[in-house]
Design a protein around this motif. Structure first.
Motif, PDB file in Angstrom:
ATOM      1  N   PHE A  20       0.869  -1.177   0.000  1.00  0.00           N
ATOM      2  CA  PHE A  20       0.000   0.000   0.000  1.00  0.00           C
ATOM      3  C   PHE A  20       0.903   1.224   0.000  1.00  0.00           C
ATOM      4  O   PHE A  20       1.641   1.445   0.956  1.00  0.00           O
ATOM      5  N   GLU A  22       1.191   5.344  -0.066  1.00  0.00           N
ATOM      6  CA  GLU A  22       0.515   6.638   0.031  1.00  0.00           C
ATOM      7  C   GLU A  22       1.553   7.719   0.270  1.00  0.00           C
ATOM      8  O   GLU A  22       2.543   7.501   0.983  1.00  0.00           O
ATOM      9  N   ILE A  24       2.349   9.962   2.401  1.00  0.00           N
ATOM     10  CA  ILE A  24       2.134  10.305   3.811  1.00  0.00           C
ATOM     11  C   ILE A  24       3.492  10.140   4.472  1.00  0.00           C
ATOM     12  O   ILE A  24       4.306   9.339   3.998  1.00  0.00           O
ATOM     13  N   GLY A 220      -5.306   5.630   0.302  1.00  0.00           N
ATOM     14  CA  GLY A 220      -5.179   6.583   1.341  1.00  0.00           C
ATOM     15  C   GLY A 220      -5.907   7.917   1.111  1.00  0.00           C
ATOM     16  O   GLY A 220      -6.447   8.226   0.059  1.00  0.00           O
ATOM     17  N   CYS A 221      -5.946   8.655   2.229  1.00  0.00           N
ATOM     18  CA  CYS A 221      -6.599   9.974   2.216  1.00  0.00           C
ATOM     19  C   CYS A 221      -5.993  10.898   1.157  1.00  0.00           C
ATOM     20  O   CYS A 221      -6.626  11.868   0.744  1.00  0.00           O
ATOM     21  N   TRP A 251      -1.710  15.237   3.754  1.00  0.00           N
ATOM     22  CA  TRP A 251      -0.968  15.112   5.012  1.00  0.00           C
ATOM     23  C   TRP A 251      -0.081  16.319   5.299  1.00  0.00           C
ATOM     24  O   TRP A 251       1.046  16.195   5.772  1.00  0.00           O
ATOM     25  N   ASN A 345     -11.621   6.083  -1.793  1.00  0.00           N
ATOM     26  CA  ASN A 345     -10.844   5.595  -0.654  1.00  0.00           C
ATOM     27  C   ASN A 345     -11.597   5.787   0.642  1.00  0.00           C
ATOM     28  O   ASN A 345     -11.944   6.922   0.986  1.00  0.00           O
ATOM     29  N   GLU A 346     -11.867   4.722   1.317  1.00  0.00           N
ATOM     30  CA  GLU A 346     -12.436   4.740   2.677  1.00  0.00           C
ATOM     31  C   GLU A 346     -13.669   5.636   2.763  1.00  0.00           C
ATOM     32  O   GLU A 346     -13.941   6.234   3.801  1.00  0.00           O
ATOM     33  N   HIS A 391     -10.733  -1.994   6.324  1.00  0.00           N
ATOM     34  CA  HIS A 391      -9.566  -1.383   6.987  1.00  0.00           C
ATOM     35  C   HIS A 391      -9.603  -1.657   8.485  1.00  0.00           C
ATOM     36  O   HIS A 391     -10.650  -1.470   9.116  1.00  0.00           O
ATOM     37  N   TYR A 393      -7.322  -0.810  12.016  1.00  0.00           N
ATOM     38  CA  TYR A 393      -6.208  -0.274  12.818  1.00  0.00           C
ATOM     39  C   TYR A 393      -6.570  -0.509  14.275  1.00  0.00           C
ATOM     40  O   TYR A 393      -7.438   0.187  14.820  1.00  0.00           O
ATOM     41  N   GLU A 420      -6.144  -1.940   4.195  1.00  0.00           N
ATOM     42  CA  GLU A 420      -5.289  -1.254   5.164  1.00  0.00           C
ATOM     43  C   GLU A 420      -5.446  -1.989   6.478  1.00  0.00           C
ATOM     44  O   GLU A 420      -6.570  -2.190   6.938  1.00  0.00           O
ATOM     45  N   ALA A 458      -0.590  -1.091   6.069  1.00  0.00           N
ATOM     46  CA  ALA A 458      -0.470   0.354   5.805  1.00  0.00           C
ATOM     47  C   ALA A 458      -0.102   1.104   7.080  1.00  0.00           C
ATOM     48  O   ALA A 458      -0.492   0.687   8.166  1.00  0.00           O
ATOM     49  N   PRO A 459       0.588   2.255   6.934  1.00  0.00           N
ATOM     50  CA  PRO A 459       1.271   2.712   5.727  1.00  0.00           C
ATOM     51  C   PRO A 459       2.618   1.998   5.526  1.00  0.00           C
ATOM     52  O   PRO A 459       3.123   1.343   6.427  1.00  0.00           O
ATOM     53  N   TRP A 469       2.246   9.449  11.002  1.00  0.00           N
ATOM     54  CA  TRP A 469       1.463   8.240  11.289  1.00  0.00           C
ATOM     55  C   TRP A 469       2.399   7.145  11.775  1.00  0.00           C
ATOM     56  O   TRP A 469       3.384   6.818  11.115  1.00  0.00           O
TER      57      TRP A 469
HETATM   58  O1  AHR Z   1      -2.954   4.595   6.248  1.00  0.00           O
HETATM   59  C1  AHR Z   1      -3.183   5.846   6.778  1.00  0.00           C
HETATM   60  C2  AHR Z   1      -4.609   6.337   6.546  1.00  0.00           C
HETATM   61  O2  AHR Z   1      -5.521   5.526   7.193  1.00  0.00           O
HETATM   62  C3  AHR Z   1      -5.059   6.328   5.117  1.00  0.00           C
HETATM   63  O3  AHR Z   1      -4.682   7.476   4.464  1.00  0.00           O
HETATM   64  C4  AHR Z   1      -6.559   6.271   5.232  1.00  0.00           C
HETATM   65  O4  AHR Z   1      -7.143   5.611   4.134  1.00  0.00           O
HETATM   66  C5  AHR Z   1      -6.784   5.559   6.533  1.00  0.00           C
HETATM   67  O5  AHR Z   1      -7.680   6.240   7.322  1.00  0.00           O
END
Ligand code: AHR
Length: 605
Positions: A20, A22, A24, A220-221, A251, A345-346, A391, A393, A420, A458-459, A469
């Motif tokens: 993945f 991005e 960022i 990603g964002c 970012w 994305n998301e 996703h 986290y 993610e 990710a990331p 991040w």
């Molecule tokens: O991976 C970091 C961020 O987490 C991504 O940009 C977004 O898609 C998610 O919220």
């Protein structure tokens, strides 16, 4: 470990482990994208000369300024003006830049220096360009330009460094009175696979070692931006670098877009990975409920649908097509053969908007490109859904306890792409506990690879100077890099892909396998799951009322019992070659109030 080779389970998807990417944490600019000069195009701030400063030597005086007139081309909104207002003997006025927290140089390595310059008409402005230590005492490379042509012109040189250093700076000096305008000041080291405008070698090698089956980009964002103006617009990221305007990334730093759509496709091709492009669908990141300025109204979404179609044409179209011809002009006449596109994305976080848009994109893309696999951010009722991007986290404990998550997933639903995931809670900047949680989860994905087809941690990258991040897979500064434990898990799984899941069971020899209690009905049977097994503290009791108590052991063949002749009015005891059976006598007291407790361990075999 017992491996059941006779009863293979699900086929493991060859696409299961990907990467993945991005923009960022300075993952691209100041990271994977090998460019060494930050704010090379002077667009990063309209207020100050971001990361460029002036140095006056030996009494010469001058100024450095942003200018927005007589620019190099329409993509540029600013350039830098370097003026010497008074020149002292042996003096100079310089523009200085230290790259992304230091320019890394390696002794005897070559660097491609390039820039555009335009002297003020009538001014004679020879330049001296040096790569130096921060205090200017060490000189690693030098280039002089005796005469600048009139108007904007490109200048390109190869420099060789005399030293290895992590924090050099570039210094562009003028000695004569006058003004010179500069733009697109660039310095490139050798790149991975020797690509022009390419990738930093140590970082690209770390990704290659993961053997990713696909590369998802550009986020990603970062795809969404905070507002539609800041969304990813791939057409602005192709062609000669001086024609790419760059844009404000999600970012909080500006992206040069030097690592653009074409470079992503080229990177995936060089990795022998499938490119997976995430298309913007008019929903920007800030807003749930969505503020008007953060959404492209559905009534105005057609240009963005066209944008996604054009992206596919750029990647795959024949050279006779408009965008296929552009790809060829950019050095790649053969199609990249992109097969995967994600719609947004998301944007499941803005579900009320997502449901209005997903179907429009799906229909338009499928009609023109039925072969493209389309990925949704969420299942949208009433719409065709091929694959859903999930996703996660969470904590390591969450991942451990969710390693069975997909065992019971609906097999008639869409396929899953875990696009993610990472242990982010309690993981600091990356640790072994996080990696173990992720590995357990990945085992679960692999075991259920009949529905979990793709995944990407990710990331991917973090520059230690911009830890926006945490944690991330690959950590770097200007000259060094390493993988976190999570990176090594990705690398291990990605480079050891199986074809098929084989059922396995694992017992650690000599360790307590289990202990526990449960209420019983009628009777219990203790089986042999190993040739050598030991049940201790086997007890059937209700408080102090003990019905049965024993210790069984089976070595090779026969059971050894402490109380082998046990037989009571309430129950029977039987042993076969494999099982111990303790049963309530029919019609006698129900055992349902009684509890069985035991400890069991495998001792061998
Ligand atoms: O991976 C970091 C961020 O987490 C991504 O940009 C977004 O898609 C998610 O919220």
């Amino acid at each position: 470990m017992t491996v059941d080779t006779g009863n293979p389970g699900a086929k493991i998807s060859p696409m299961l482990y990907g990467a993945f990417f991005e923009e960022i944490n300075h993952a691209g600019d100041g990271g994977l994208y090998a460019e060494l000069i930050s704010n090379r195009s002077f667009e990063d701030s309209s207020v100050t000369l971001f990361n460029w400063w002036m140095d006056e030597k030996e009494g010469s005086k001058g100024k450095l300024a942003l200018t927005s007139s007589k620019l190099l081309n329409d993509a540029q909104t600013q350039a830098m003006a370097l003026t010497v207002s008074s020149a002292a003997e042996g003096g100079s006025v310089s523009a200085v830049n230290n790259g992304y927290w230091g320019i890394a140089l390696t002794k005897d390595a070559s660097y491609k220096l390039s820039f555009y310059a335009r002297p003020e008409p009538g001014d004679n402005m020879p330049l001296r360009i040096t790569l130096e230590s921060p205090d200017g005492k060490e000189l690693y490379a030098e280039q002089t330009v005796d005469k600048l042509k009139e108007g904007w012109h490109p200048y390109t040189y190869t420099l060789t460094s005399t030293g290895t250093v992590a924090n050099a700076r570039i210094v562009i000096s003028a000695a004569n009175v006058g003004t010179v305008y500069l733009d697109m000041v660039s310095l490139f080291p050798e790149t991975w696979n020797n690509r022009e405008n390419g990738l930093r070698i140590d970082l690209a090698e770390k990704v290659a070692a993961m053997k990713p089956a696909f590369v998802r980009f550009p986020g990603g964002c970062f795809v969404e931006g905070k507002t539609p103006t800041d969304a990813y617009q791939w057409k602005n990221t192709i062609g000669p670098i001086e024609t790419r305007p760059g844009h404000k990334g999600y970012w909080d730093y500006r992206s040069s877009d030097g690592l653009g759509f074409h470079e992503y496709l080229q990177w995936a091709e060089d990795l022998k990975a499938e490119p997976l492009y995430v298309a913007y669908i008019g929903i920007s990141h800030n807003g749930d409920p969505i503020a008007k300025q953060n959404t492209v109204p559905v009534s105005e979404i057609q240009p963005w649908i066209q944008d996604a179609l054009d992206a596919i044409e750029y990647a795959n179209g024949p050279v006779t097509s408009k965008w296929g011809a552009q790809r060829a002009a950019n050095g790649h006449p053969e199609p990249f053969n992109m097969k995967y596109v994600e719609i947004g994305n998301e944007n499941n976080f803005q579900m009320s908007e997502y449901i209005k848009r997903y179907g429009l994109f799906y229909k338009a893309i499928k009609e023109k490109y039925p072969e493209i696999h389309l990925i949704a951010n969420a299942a949208v009722e009433g719409e065709p859904i091929e694959m859903v991007d999930e996703h996660y986290y969470e904590t390591s404990e969450w991942f451990l306890s969710n390693s069975n998550r997909y065992d019971t997933y609906d097999r008639s639903g869409p396929e899953i792409y875990v696009g993610e995931y990472a242990v982010t809670k309690g993981a600091g900047e990356g640790n072994l506990n996080a990696a173990i949680g992720e590995a357990a989860f990945m085992m679960g994905m692999e075991r259920n690879s009949d529905i979990v087809k793709m995944s990407s941690y990710a990331p991917l990258f973090v520059n230690t100077k911009d830890r926006t991040w945490n944690p991330d897979a690959i950590v770097f500064d200007s000259s060094t890099s390493y993988g976190t434990p999570s990176y090594h898990v990705q690398q291990m799984f990605g480079s050891n892909k199986g074809d098929v899941v084989l059922p396995t069971s694992l017992v650690a020899l000599g360790q307590e396998e289990t202990s526990g209690k449960q209420s019983i009905q009628g009777g219990i049977g203790l089986g042999t799951w190993a040739t050598q097994v030991e049940y201790s503290d086997v007890r059937v009791a209700k408080g102090d009322d003990v019905l049965f108590e024993d210790h069984f052991k089976k070595d090779s063949g026969a059971w050894t019992l402490n109380n082998g002749d046990w037989e009571q009015s309430k129950g029977t005891f039987k042993q076969t070659s494999n099982d111990i059976d303790i049963r309530a006598v029919a019609g006698e007291a129900s055992w349902s109030d009684y509890t069985l407790s035991l400890k069991a361990k495998k001792t061998g075999g």
